[in-house]
Design a protein around this motif. Structure first.
Motif, mmCIF file in Angstrom:
data_model
loop_
_atom_site.group_PDB
_atom_site.id
_atom_site.type_symbol
_atom_site.label_atom_id
_atom_site.label_comp_id
_atom_site.label_asym_id
_atom_site.label_seq_id
_atom_site.Cartn_x
_atom_site.Cartn_y
_atom_site.Cartn_z
ATOM 1 N N TRP A 1 27.265 -10.546 68.424
ATOM 2 C CA TRP A 1 26.294 -10.849 68.943
ATOM 3 C C TRP A 1 25.413 -12.099 68.568
ATOM 4 O O TRP A 1 25.153 -12.670 69.510
ATOM 5 N N LEU A 2 25.534 -12.510 67.528
ATOM 6 C CA LEU A 2 25.099 -13.956 67.187
ATOM 7 C C LEU A 2 25.670 -15.054 68.012
ATOM 8 O O LEU A 2 25.316 -15.947 68.403
ATOM 9 N N SER A 3 27.113 -15.009 67.844
ATOM 10 C CA SER A 3 28.041 -16.063 68.534
ATOM 11 C C SER A 3 27.587 -16.014 70.148
ATOM 12 O O SER A 3 28.189 -16.858 70.830
ATOM 13 N N ALA B 1 33.573 -13.620 67.953
ATOM 14 C CA ALA B 1 33.612 -12.250 68.026
ATOM 15 C C ALA B 1 34.781 -11.504 67.554
ATOM 16 O O ALA B 1 35.026 -10.560 66.757
ATOM 17 N N ALA B 2 35.952 -11.855 68.200
ATOM 18 C CA ALA B 2 37.273 -11.340 67.843
ATOM 19 C C ALA B 2 37.897 -11.445 66.430
ATOM 20 O O ALA B 2 38.161 -10.723 65.688
ATOM 21 N N LEU B 3 37.600 -12.894 65.873
ATOM 22 C CA LEU B 3 37.935 -13.114 64.408
ATOM 23 C C LEU B 3 36.942 -12.283 63.570
ATOM 24 O O LEU B 3 37.333 -11.879 62.298
ATOM 25 N N GLY B 4 35.723 -12.174 63.936
ATOM 26 C CA GLY B 4 34.801 -11.520 63.070
ATOM 27 C C GLY B 4 35.213 -9.908 63.069
ATOM 28 O O GLY B 4 34.954 -9.271 61.985
ATOM 29 N N MET C 1 31.663 -4.759 56.950
ATOM 30 C CA MET C 1 32.282 -4.274 58.244
ATOM 31 C C MET C 1 31.262 -4.492 59.350
ATOM 32 O O MET C 1 31.423 -4.720 60.581
ATOM 33 N N VAL C 2 29.931 -4.059 59.060
ATOM 34 C CA VAL C 2 29.009 -3.866 59.897
ATOM 35 C C VAL C 2 28.662 -5.160 60.424
ATOM 36 O O VAL C 2 28.580 -5.778 61.574
ATOM 37 N N THR C 3 28.591 -6.280 59.514
ATOM 38 C CA THR C 3 28.372 -7.913 59.680
ATOM 39 C C THR C 3 29.432 -8.496 60.629
ATOM 40 O O THR C 3 29.238 -8.762 61.710
ATOM 41 N N GLN C 4 30.552 -8.208 60.325
ATOM 42 C CA GLN C 4 31.635 -9.015 60.903
ATOM 43 C C GLN C 4 32.184 -8.112 62.321
ATOM 44 O O GLN C 4 32.513 -8.712 63.264
ATOM 45 N N GLY C 5 31.934 -6.845 62.349
ATOM 46 C CA GLY C 5 32.480 -6.239 63.416
ATOM 47 C C GLY C 5 31.345 -6.101 64.374
ATOM 48 O O GLY C 5 31.736 -5.908 65.754
ATOM 49 N N LEU D 1 38.231 -8.932 62.702
ATOM 50 C CA LEU D 1 39.064 -8.834 61.415
ATOM 51 C C LEU D 1 38.360 -8.537 60.091
ATOM 52 O O LEU D 1 38.886 -7.860 59.248
ATOM 53 N N GLY D 2 37.215 -8.921 60.209
ATOM 54 C CA GLY D 2 36.326 -8.633 59.046
ATOM 55 C C GLY D 2 36.008 -7.239 58.711
ATOM 56 O O GLY D 2 35.807 -6.667 57.688
ATOM 57 N N LEU D 3 36.034 -6.587 60.046
ATOM 58 C CA LEU D 3 35.711 -5.152 60.093
ATOM 59 C C LEU D 3 37.297 -4.517 59.518
ATOM 60 O O LEU D 3 37.269 -3.460 58.521
ATOM 61 N N CYS D 4 38.313 -4.918 59.716
ATOM 62 C CA CYS D 4 39.675 -4.558 59.249
ATOM 63 C C CYS D 4 39.491 -4.716 57.709
ATOM 64 O O CYS D 4 39.886 -3.756 56.900
ATOM 65 N N PHE D 5 38.979 -5.944 57.354
ATOM 66 C CA PHE D 5 38.951 -6.287 55.934
ATOM 67 C C PHE D 5 38.086 -5.276 55.263
ATOM 68 O O PHE D 5 38.423 -4.679 53.903
ATOM 69 N N GLY D 6 36.794 -5.025 55.766
ATOM 70 C CA GLY D 6 36.045 -3.862 55.060
ATOM 71 C C GLY D 6 36.645 -2.624 54.913
ATOM 72 O O GLY D 6 36.385 -2.038 54.063
ATOM 73 N N GLY D 7 37.226 -2.225 55.851
ATOM 74 C CA GLY D 7 37.871 -0.924 56.063
ATOM 75 C C GLY D 7 38.963 -0.798 55.108
ATOM 76 O O GLY D 7 39.132 0.100 54.199
#
Length: 495
Positions: A368-370, A222-225, A359-363, A227-233
């Motif tokens: 939730w999936l993990s 979840a925490a590494l995901g 952003m939505v997927t990784q954030g 980072l994808g929110l940061c990438f999308g932003g």
């Protein structure tokens, strides 16, 4: 009262030991024992003097310090000698992780501003598409070769040094871009020189290492995901700022803004990030004092991680499943112009949609999936979704069809990358997480190096459906590998 006694010692005590000689008393005064307010002084570093049996007098504290100070010197090591994590409280860790997310957002925003600058600058300087391809290839090769070495540097030197070095390299790159856009300077040479600092721009693996070191294994996906929110932003904000500032103020403006932002990131990294985020459970050893850099560039030690149990299979799944989608995304700018017939603004809107989904997927979604499914189940499910996306891509005929398959493509890409990163960091010791994340970060530069040539050849020979066919074939083989040899799950506990 005898002169060799301390003022606070009573003469009538028969069991008192005599005070030490005047030289020892002077050393005791320097250590602040039995001194008046005017004589007090801060304790200096130890001279290594050892005393005999400690007397039961007012000099007891000084004698104890003299006897035990050599052993206590290690306990008085400053914060920058690897004890920052042991002193990091439970409230400090969330702040460090939050700051890591902020630094990653700054880096990604500036990086995508740079992606907006380079095409216009290369056209202004008179470079053709072949020379522009050379620019991209140089950047990809440098990041591919230096990613694992940078990860090992992060393990050896700590998170503060790694993040600061990455931001300083980015600062050098943006300053070279500012210089290249000046008519009075040799712009072409400076533009190619600006690719060289890219060898040290690895903020993503450094940020992943911080999060991996500070969180328990079950909290990592979840925490590494996020980072994808940061990438999308960064994708959305950087692309928007880059295009807007270039149109309004010229090419130099976004480069100057990126240089200022990366300088701020370097200052925050150096002042606020702990020297080392490796915990007390880390069994890493310090590099030999005579040759600290030899351990950083030890390629055998880096390659040995790929021979550990479970690592080759997981790493092969990561590379193979990313390869077909990576080819398509590298060629997407050409496909959007030739196949979808989109204008530049419409392509930008489509990329913003892609970044928003990421952003939505990784954030949100991956966290939730993990928490509801195992990593092995998520890995197999992402490969299955890749196969379905490949089937849709093989029959795609319009941009509307592409918009329908983008959510599945983004979900499978994000899930696969986050889960494989988490599994690979669990397969190695905590002293090697940075090196392993550096190896993981070299996958995308590998695609950027091989993708333009191979993707262009496939697209010119077979058209867009070939990317769907390659996607299906590769991921069917990967799924068979996963089902035949399931990836063992480690039950790591919170430490």
């Amino acid at each position: 009262m005898r002169k060799d006694r301390c003022p606070g010692q009573q003469e009538s005590s028969p069991h008192r030991h005599p005070c030490p000689s005047p030289p020892l008393r002077r050393q005791a005064r320097l250590r602040g024992c039995c001194l008046g307010p005017s004589d007090s002084a801060p304790p200096p570093r130890s001279t290594g003097l050892l005393a005999p049996a400690p007397p039961a007098s007012c000099l007891d504290l000084s004698w104890v310090l003299l006897r035990h100070l050599p052993r206590m010197q290690g306990a008085w090591a400053p914060r920058d000698q690897g004890q920052s994590h042991s002193r990091m409280g439970a409230l400090d860790r969330p702040l460090v992780i939050l700051l890591t997310y902020v630094l990653a957002t700054i880096e990604f925003t500036c990086l995508f501003m740079q992606f907006s600058i380079v095409p216009y600058l290369s056209r202004k300087l008179g470079l053709d598409s072949i020379a522009f391809g050379y620019l991209q290839t140089i950047f990809g090769v440098l990041q591919l070769l230096c990613g694992p070495v940078f990860g090992r540097f992060a393990d050896q030197r700590g998170a503060r040094a790694a993040l600061t070095l990455s931001f300083l390299a980015a600062l050098a790159l943006y300053l070279l871009l500012v210089a290249a856009s000046s008519p009075a300077l040799p712009g072409v040479y400076l533009l190619f020189a600006s690719r060289l600092p890219g060898a040290l721009m690895h903020t993503m693996p450094a940020a992943q290492m911080v999060i991996t070191d500070l969180l328990a294994p079950e909290e990592r996906p979840a925490a590494l995901g996020r980072l994808g929110l940061c990438f999308g932003g960064g994708v959305i904000l950087g692309s928007l700022l880059g295009g807007t500032l270039i149109s309004a103020y010229g090419i130099q403006c976004p480069a100057i803004l990126a240089a200022v932002a990366t300088l701020l990131g370097a200052v925050l990294s150096f002042t606020c990030i702990p020297t080392s985020t490796k915990g007390a459970r880390t069994d890493a050893q310090a590099p030999p004092p005579g040759s600290p850099w030899a351990s950083v560039f030890d390629l055998k030690a880096i390659a040995s991680l790929l021979r550990l149990p479970d690592v080759p299979r997981i790493f092969l799944v990561k590379v193979a499943s990313n390869f077909p989608s990576g080819l398509f995304m590298i060629m997407f700018s050409i496909i959007s112009m030739d196949f979808f017939r989109l204008e530049a603004a419409q392509t930008g809107y489509l990329m913003s949609f892609f970044g928003l989904l990421q952003m939505v997927t990784q954030g949100l979604v991956i966290g939730w999936l993990s928490s509801h499914f195992s990593e092995e189940a998520l890995l197999r499910a992402s490969v299955l979704v890749f196969i379905v996306v490949g089937l849709a891509m093989a029959s795609m005929s319009s941009v509307f069809h592409f918009c329908l398959l983008v959510p599945g493509l983004v979900l499978s890409l994000c899930t696969l990358n986050v889960v494989t990163d988490s599994m690979l960091t669990k397969a190695v010791s905590s002293s090697d997480t940075g090196t392993m994340l550096g190896l993981c970060a070299s996958v995308q530069p590998l695609l950027r190096t091989l993708g333009p040539t191979l993707g262009g050849l496939l697209y010119r020979s077979f058209g867009v459906p070939i990317f769907g066919h390659v996607q299906i074939a590769v991921n069917v083989l990967v799924l068979l590998l996963l089902w035949r040899k399931p990836v063992p799950q480690r039950k790591d506990k919170v430490r």
